[in-house]
Scaffold this active site. Structure first.
Site, PDB file in Angstrom:
ATOM      1  N   SER A 483      43.646  35.123  33.951  1.00 60.57           N
ATOM      2  CA  SER A 483      43.352  33.880  33.246  1.00 60.57           C
ATOM      3  C   SER A 483      42.979  34.140  31.790  1.00 60.57           C
ATOM      4  O   SER A 483      43.520  33.505  30.877  1.00 60.57           O
ATOM      5  CB  SER A 483      42.222  33.125  33.952  1.00 60.57           C
ATOM      6  OG  SER A 483      41.011  33.866  33.883  1.00 60.57           O
ATOM      7  N   ASP A 484      42.071  35.098  31.555  1.00 58.89           N
ATOM      8  CA  ASP A 484      41.641  35.281  30.157  1.00 58.89           C
ATOM      9  C   ASP A 484      42.692  35.991  29.314  1.00 58.89           C
ATOM     10  O   ASP A 484      42.778  35.756  28.112  1.00 58.89           O
ATOM     11  CB  ASP A 484      40.265  35.939  30.052  1.00 58.89           C
ATOM     12  CG  ASP A 484      40.173  37.291  30.720  1.00 58.89           C
ATOM     13  OD1 ASP A 484      41.175  37.739  31.294  1.00 58.89           O
ATOM     14  OD2 ASP A 484      39.087  37.890  30.656  1.00 58.89           O
ATOM     15  N   CYS A 485      43.503  36.836  29.930  1.00 59.68           N
ATOM     16  CA  CYS A 485      44.585  37.466  29.162  1.00 59.68           C
ATOM     17  C   CYS A 485      45.560  36.383  28.717  1.00 59.68           C
ATOM     18  O   CYS A 485      46.034  36.379  27.572  1.00 59.68           O
ATOM     19  CB  CYS A 485      45.305  38.511  30.003  1.00 59.68           C
ATOM     20  SG  CYS A 485      44.225  39.845  30.532  1.00 59.68           S
ATOM     21  N   GLU A 488      43.751  34.285  25.920  1.00 63.00           N
ATOM     22  CA  GLU A 488      43.640  34.989  24.640  1.00 63.00           C
ATOM     23  C   GLU A 488      45.017  35.127  23.993  1.00 63.00           C
ATOM     24  O   GLU A 488      45.166  35.021  22.776  1.00 63.00           O
ATOM     25  CB  GLU A 488      43.017  36.381  24.818  1.00 63.00           C
ATOM     26  CG  GLU A 488      41.557  36.387  25.262  1.00 63.00           C
ATOM     27  CD  GLU A 488      40.548  36.001  24.172  1.00 63.00           C
ATOM     28  OE1 GLU A 488      40.947  35.876  22.992  1.00 63.00           O
ATOM     29  OE2 GLU A 488      39.373  35.796  24.522  1.00 63.00           O
TER      30      GLU A 488
END
Ligand code: LAN
Length: 761
Positions: A483-485, A488
């Protein structure tokens, strides 16, 4: 000499890739490469590391730096003495530092646009590989003499003075890693009394701490596969779990994907009670690793024994009762007719899942542990299958070499993650003339790293979430978006799409952005938070049956401030540029996520960071998320509290330096001697700048910036300090590009938002 190869695949016949291997990185030994002088330079780097190994545990990625320096015809200068920068005006010093830092950082970028780096740190990974290859009889096929030499160097370099090995390079000695690394060295041909006394010392450590009957469960597992421990001394891992109905909270399909993908092949090998060939080395190890004769060991008692050095997450009583019942009642039945038919079916199902994972990750698998386990399962199923070759060709994707030797990395690299942070860092400086081609190359790399398709077939029956539109931590061949990759990367490509074409190249197609946004929207949990790879599919109480004594919080995909904050930032950036696209849903999602972040804040104003050390990392994400959602110091008491927290932890030197023990003990602890750490300092500085600290009192920012400036080395590089990444509360992992990325980013923001006052709204 060893050579780092980037984005190459053609030598390995049959190895497949979804993006023509862009981002793939591995090392190859070329006996003809390098001049005698170059080789002796490398040799002295190695000697220097070994000489100083008791004081400095983290290697500095010097082999890669050396290669890039010679490719760039730059004379390397290892001196860490900073130039006198005191006389100039503030901004001139910062600009000078940044120009040098950017110039150096550009030499570390590969032709493919990524910044390759060492992702080592854990010390429990190599043994799995060595045991696996040994059992398969494939050691020689994968590990040349040079590999073996470098692995041995690595293992000795990271042996603690007491003879043991820690869970990671900076950790205290544990039975898990001492026994497994001792066994690895023996399998690599080391004599019992080899290593100038090192082996004897290691064995003494093992025997003094209760022998391998006290190794944690994952260690018991590997030793059983090798044949130096009995399966009856293991707690059951029944593959029948996979046949349970999905509505049960303990169905493996509901577990955190890493745990699921590790216990899947483990349950296959357990269900078969697979044991490798009993050779003379195996028989000898049976004598070396115990305080009693092998046939006198009380296996039933050892099932639940664990050395206190290893015990981070003790078993609950409920857990021991469950294992006891399964072991005494269920297992004997499942091994005998007629229930053995069920076992056969379960093994079949497990194996199908293994093949599915292999095929959907181009044989890289989701991580280093499951990679080796899957490879071994495929071999156990059919030693002649062509699949084995495909697996073996992907082992090198996990190996990395530095001046401390050859290690197995925690993933097949951190390519995408480093690249998206690097781009944000570089652009924060606003020093366009210094960007060179860096952003253009990185841009194309990021565009080429997006996952374009869902995994194959009916994804639900394989417990997979959609993947299309996501970004992975490493490469799309790994195929598991995070999710955060994704968030970002989304933020980064949006930012790049606003920059001039001549500088950064063509913007990403809107459809790719829509796919990413869609994926992010489907990944939000009901209470607003974001987990790492999938939705949270079960309950935290499942942790009661976490069998791995060494790791905390592994059973389900928890929700994290980092992931949630990144998504808030990604979605707000998207909404600004595409206000017409799914606006209502996006707004609702941002609101819910923001509330989640606020609720996650701890009473002292900090956030616990799960993937970086620790409160400085978490608090940076907490503040960034709230700021992206439109909150300010004036309107949000959460931001006010967070700033007060960070300021209270600033060291007299002006920096921040948080010890890795913060993560384990869940309290803020300074690094010994109140030493500042440039990465922690950068995170705190970035957080405070985002919260507009400059408006209130600039001094804490000025001194922190000074710490970063003073740490710069003559060639523009920054020093590698203590290990800075973490997972599952207890194990640390290296992020080797952070030493360059974060000082650049923090000084970039400092230059523009504090000195230049451009970012204050
Ligand atoms: C990683 C590496 C990247 C990391 C971030 C993207 C930084 C984070 O924000 C979300 C979680 C994630 C994807 C992550 C999860 C756990 C991983 C995969 C690792 C730390 C790399 C190695 C680790 C893996 C679980 C190691 C295997 C061991 C177990 C105890 C299950």
């Amino acid at each position: 000499m060893w050579k780092l190869k980037l984005s190459k695949g053609e030598d390995d016949v049959g190895v497949t890739s979804v993006n023509d291997h862009i981002g793939r990185q591995f090392w190859e030994f070329d006996p003809h490469a390098g001049t005698p002088e170059e080789r002796s330079q490398i040799e002295s780097m190695r000697q220097e590391f070994t000489r100083n190994k008791s004081n400095v545990k983290h290697s500095s990625d010097l082999l890669m730096r050396f290669q890039f320096a010679s490719e760039n015809h730059i004379k390397t200068n290892k001196s860490q003495v900073a130039e006198a920068k005191g006389d100039d005006e503030d901004d001139e010093v910062v600009v000078k530092t940044l120009k040098k830092a950017l110039k150096f950082f550009s030499t570390l970028q590969g032709e493919d646009g990524s910044w390759p780096a060492d992702y080592g740190g854990p010390l429990f990974l190599l043994p799995g590989l060595i045991v696996g290859l040994h059992v398969m009889g494939a050691k020689e096929a994968v590990l040349s003499i040079e590999h073996t030499r470098e692995i041995r160097r690595y293992l000795y370099n990271h042996q603690n003075d007491d003879g043991g090995w820690g869970l990671h390079i900076e950790g205290h000695s544990t039975m898990f890693c001492t026994a497994l690394n001792y066994v690895s060295l023996r399998l690599l041909g080391e004599r019992m009394d080899g290593g100038e006394g090192a082996m004897t010392k290691a064995r003494k450590w093992i025997l003094d701490h209760g022998s391998v009957t006290h190794i944690p469960t994952w260690g018991k597992f590997w030793l059983s596969v090798l044949g130096v421990y009995e399966w009856s001394g293991n707690n059951p891992l029944p593959p029948e779990m996979w046949l349970l109905p999905y509505f049960l909270p303990l169905h493996p399909g509901r577990m955190w994907c890493h745990t699921r993908m590790i216990y899947l092949p483990m349950s296959y090998l357990y269900g078969k009670r697979f044991v490798g060939p009993i050779s003379s080395i195996v028989l000898s190890l049976r004598r070396e690793l115990y305080n009693t004769l092998y046939h006198q060991v009380n296996w039933d008692l050892s099932r639940n024994q664990c050395a206190k050095e290893d015990l981070y997450y003790p078993h609950s009583i409920i857990q021991d009762i469950i294992w006891g019942g399964l072991n005494k009642i269920a297992e004997p039945l499942l091994m005998r007719w007629p229930l053995s038919k069920l076992r056969k079916k379960a093994l079949n199902t497990a194996m199908q899942h293994i093949h599915y994972e292999d095929e959907n990750t181009q044989y890289i698998c989701i991580g280093p542990v499951s990679k080796v386990l899957n490879m071994l399962c495929c071999w156990v199923e059919d030693p002649k299958s062509t699949v084995n070759k495909l697996h073996l060709s992907r082992v090198k994707d996990y190996l990395w070499i530095a001046e401390d030797g050859m290690k197995m990395q925690g993933y097949n690299g951190s390519q995408l993650w480093d690249a998206v942070f690097a781009v944000q860092a570089i652009s924060s400086t606003n020093l366009e003339d210094e960007y060179g081609s860096m952003l253009r190359k990185a841009h194309s790399f990021i565009k080429n790293s997006q996952v374009r398709e869902n995994s194959s077939g009916n994804i639900q029956s394989w417990y997979r979430h959609i993947t299309r539109g996501g970004w992975p931590f490493s490469t799309p061949d790994n195929g598991w978006p995070v999710s955060d990759c994704t968030a970002e990367a989304l933020k980064t490509v949006l930012m790049l799409s606003q920059m001039p074409y001549h500088l950064v190249g063509e913007a990403i197609a809107p459809e790719c952005l829509y796919d990413a946004v869609h994926l992010l929207l489907t990944l939000q949990n009901d209470n607003g938070g974001y987990s790492s790879y999938e939705l949270m599919r079960s309950y935290p109480w499942l942790e009661m049956i976490n069998p791995a004594e060494t790791f905390g919080d592994i059973m389900i995909d928890y929700q994290y401030v980092e992931c949630t904050s990144a998504v808030v930032q990604g979605l707000t950036s998207f909404m600004k540029l595409y206000p017409g696209h799914r606006r209502k849903e996006i707004e609702a999602s941002i609101n819910k996520a923001t509330t989640f972040i606020e609720n996650m804040q701890l009473p002292d104003g900090s956030w616990y960071g799960s993937w970086g050390i620790c409160y400085t990392y978490g608090t940076w994400f907490g503040i960034k998320g709230l700021v992206a959602a439109g909150k300010t110091y004036e309107t949000s008491h959460c931001i006010r509290k967070a700033c007060a927290f960070l300021l209270s932890k600033q060291l007299p030197s002006g920096g921040w330096g948080e010890s890795y023990t913060s993560c384990m003990q869940k309290i803020y602890i300074n690094i010994a001697g109140n030493k500042s750490h440039i990465t922690n300092t950068s995170w705190a500085l970035l957080a405070l700048i985002a919260a507009q600290q400059a408006k209130r009192d600039r001094r804490p920012l000025d001194v922190a910036a000074r710490v970063l400036i003073d740490h710069q080395m003559e060639n523009g590089d920054f020093p590698q300090q203590e290990i800075i990444g973490v997972f599952n509360k207890n194990c640390m992992i290296s992020y080797s590009s952070y030493r360059n990325i974060f000082p650049i980013w923090a000084l970039g923001e400092y230059l523009n938002c504090v000195i230049g006052k451009k970012c204050t709204t």
